[in-house]
Design an enzyme around this catalytic site. Structure first.
Site, mmCIF file in Angstrom:
data_model
loop_
_atom_site.group_PDB
_atom_site.id
_atom_site.type_symbol
_atom_site.label_atom_id
_atom_site.label_comp_id
_atom_site.label_asym_id
_atom_site.label_seq_id
_atom_site.Cartn_x
_atom_site.Cartn_y
_atom_site.Cartn_z
ATOM 1 N N GLU A 224 3.013 12.748 2.695
ATOM 2 C CA GLU A 224 2.919 11.604 1.739
ATOM 3 C C GLU A 224 3.881 11.885 0.680
ATOM 4 O OE1 GLU A 224 1.377 9.119 1.864
ATOM 5 O OE2 GLU A 224 -0.283 9.181 3.216
ATOM 6 N N ASP B 67 2.219 6.217 14.244
ATOM 7 C CA ASP B 67 3.136 5.110 13.888
ATOM 8 C C ASP B 67 4.382 5.438 13.657
ATOM 9 O OD1 ASP B 67 1.808 6.121 11.456
ATOM 10 O OD2 ASP B 67 1.650 4.154 10.372
ATOM 11 N N GLU C 196 -9.524 -2.080 7.915
ATOM 12 C CA GLU C 196 -8.743 -0.939 8.281
ATOM 13 C C GLU C 196 -8.857 -0.565 9.947
ATOM 14 O OE1 GLU C 196 -6.557 2.613 6.746
ATOM 15 O OE2 GLU C 196 -6.989 0.372 6.561
ATOM 16 N N GLU D 90 1.725 -3.273 5.401
ATOM 17 C CA GLU D 90 2.279 -3.288 7.002
ATOM 18 C C GLU D 90 2.283 -4.802 7.486
ATOM 19 O OE1 GLU D 90 1.250 0.564 6.184
ATOM 20 O OE2 GLU D 90 -0.192 -1.061 6.125
#
Length: 568
Positions: free
Chosen positions: A140, A285, A389, A408
């Site tokens: 992150e 991902d 989610e 996204e």
């Protein structure tokens, strides 16, 4: 007079072209609804996006700065949870380092807010310190903080200044210095691991905490190459890129020798897979995304070789449904979560992060597949008004009900629009924007949706709402933006920060090979203009039908909507 007549003809031709569906005979209701998006609508929506961003940003600066995030319901700042260090939902991201302001810098630049951009940069130069007793997640910090600092530094030092005069007074590479500082504090994560795969967390002022677990997710460990590589090539210090690449190679070595797939959680000391789920969402991902993007940015063939092999394995083992998106019989295509060792379906849910896979497919020139992937997630969005989610495709219901303002789906909408210029995707973008304003707007910002069924709100506005969600929405409707005019010259990291595709990133300053002529940037994979991707054998050109009619043929689109449980 002649010029005026010529301009009028161009306008008429444009409108006729945008309404080609009239010449099909029977007018398809979807083509009639989505086949045209006026210039007036585009400009009005662009203005609405700017107002959405401004409300969220101004609220953060008024009520939350210098805290990391804004609580938009109670109008206050949010920082790390010092009283509960195990609260990783908060503490993995928040490090008491002005996260939202840092993460939003290049959005200000791209939107042309020169005055506020310069003010924000100066606030960061004057006040940002990473000498904090906070434990944060390496991934992150890398994509949000390091990525933004590098992107903003590159924008400031661009000699052409394509977004306006963004050079702060007396700028002396301070943001690059901050990037070097934060990255150096992440390096201990790569030490004392038997595999070279990094620890998931570090304490910014001390290194790896004593109680840090020896397990990490694949995307967290293997999606650091873009940021670490850019930093190494800007500073001439190979340590960052070498550590990041070593982690990728070790993960690659641990993939299944049967399916070629990776799991989602691995022990960094033993190399054993603790999570054997393989999918396209959380935990995996951005690993795939960065294999392709590392090739685009750095031009190393090994990166694309790995991506191509992984892409083929994913299609073979995870894809279900009919062979083609817009042809044939059978169920709508869907990519499911499978067991990495057998390829057997492991569960019945997909998650919202998987919506970004469409953008990866666009980058790879696989447009028909991208159209279908996008249609699935947009159908889910249409059903709930926002995106849960986790969605159970077997039960046709959410498994995890919240929506934290994730970008996204709009990211993929933007990429598909850039590739096809189909007005359908402008309608999708406006629909998303309207729902954000209808359901997520709070007293002083935009709030997480706690439950997609009743639209109850939760008091949190994560930094990616301004950094990505608003950025991609803005770019979707700002056709004259420099990023859209020079689309093949920029690349987005997984947090939406932009890096120029530049010859200097094709060189390694620490090697003798730097004396050789750099590879021409003309051979770089074009980022979104699919028709220019001729160097890739699997690339598809965009047909006129995909540009002007429903990108997913109406019967198949209706089938997709029915599959998630909605009608017209």
């Amino acid at each position: 007079m002649k010029l005026a007549l010529f301009s009028l003809v161009l306008v008429i031709l444009h409108k006729l072209q945008a309404r080609l569906y009239h010449f099909r005979g029977d007018i398809d209701p979807y083509d009639k609804k989505y086949g045209y998006f006026s210039e007036r609508d585009r400009l009005e929506t662009l203005d609405s996006v700017r107002k959405t961003f401004t409300f969220g940003y101004d609220s953060y600066m008024k009520y939350a700065y210098p805290s990391d995030e804004l609580n938009p319901i109670y109008c206050e700042g949010r920082g790390p949870d010092y009283e509960n260090p195990s609260n990783i939902n908060i503490n993995d991201v928040l490090g008491d380092y002005m996260l939202t302001l840092v993460d939003t810098l290049d959005t200000l630049a791209i939107m042309g807010n020169v005055t506020e951009f310069k003010r924000a940069v100066q606030l960061i130069i004057d006040n940002l310190s990473f000498d904090k007793p906070t434990t944060v997640q390496v991934f992150e910090v890398t994509i949000r903080i390091l990525g933004s600092l590098l992107s903003t530094h590159l924008i400031i030092t661009d000699r052409e200044q394509p977004f306006g005069d963004l050079m702060p007074k007396d700028y002396n590479d301070e943001l690059l210095g901050l990037a070097n500082d934060i990255a150096s504090r992440l390096l201990p994560a790569f030490e004392n691991t038997a595999t070279g795969i990094p620890f998931p967390r570090v304490k910014l002022d001390q290194g790896v905490p004593e109680d840090c677990v020896n397990e990490t997710c694949t995307s967290g460990a293997g999606s650091l190459v873009l940021e670490f590589g850019v930093l190494s090539r800007l500073t001439g210090d190979p340590i960052y890129e070498s550590y990041a690449r070593r982690a990728v190679k070790r993960l690659w070595e641990y993939r299944s020798n049967i399916t070629g797939l990776l799991g989602n959680v691995i022990n960094i000391q033993t190399g054993q897979w603790k999570g054997q789920m393989s999918g396209l969402g959380a935990g995996l991902d951005s690993f795939y995304e960065y294999l392709l993007k590392a090739y685009i940015l750095f031009g190393e063939n090994e990166d694309y070789k790995m991506f191509k092999e992984m892409y083929d394995s994913i299609k073979f083992h995870m894809r279900r449904g009919r062979l083609k998106c817009n042809k044939g019989d059978g169920n709508p295509p869907i990519y499911v979560n499978v067991n990495m060792k057998t390829g057997e379906t492991l569960n019945h849910w997909i998650d919202s992060l998987q919506a970004a896979w469409t953008a990866v497919q666009v980058l790879n020139g696989d447009i028909d597949e991208a159209i279908c992937s996008h249609a699935l997630y947009y159908s889910i969005w249409k059903k709930y008004g926002v995106l849960p989610e986790r969605y159970n495709w077997y039960l046709r219901a959410p498994d995890v009900n919240f929506y934290p303002l994730r970008p996204e789906l709009i990211e993929s909408t933007y990429f598909l629009y850039q590739a096809t210029k189909n007005p359908f995707y402008l309608h999708v973008g406006r629909d998303i924007l309207n729902n954000l304003n209808n359901y997520t707007q709070a007293e002083c910002g935009y709030a997480t949706i706690h439950d997609v069924n009743d639209k109850t709100q939760e008091d949190r506005m994560e930094s990616f709402f301004l950094s990505e969600t608003c950025k991609y929405l803005y770019l979707l409707f700002d056709k004259d933006n420099h990023l859209n005019k020079a689309e093949s010259r920029y690349l987005f990291n997984t947090e939406g920060h932009v890096f120029p595709i530049d010859e200097r990133f094709r060189r390694k300053p620490w090697e003798e090979e730097e004396e050789k002529a750099p590879q021409s940037s003309s051979t770089v994979l074009s980022v979104v203009n699919v028709k220019k991707n001729s160097s890739f054998s699997n690339c598809e050109t965009v047909s006129d039908e995909q540009r002007f009619f429903m990108p997913m043929k109406s019967p198949y689109y209706q089938q997709m909507k029915s599959a998630v449980g909605i009608g017209d």
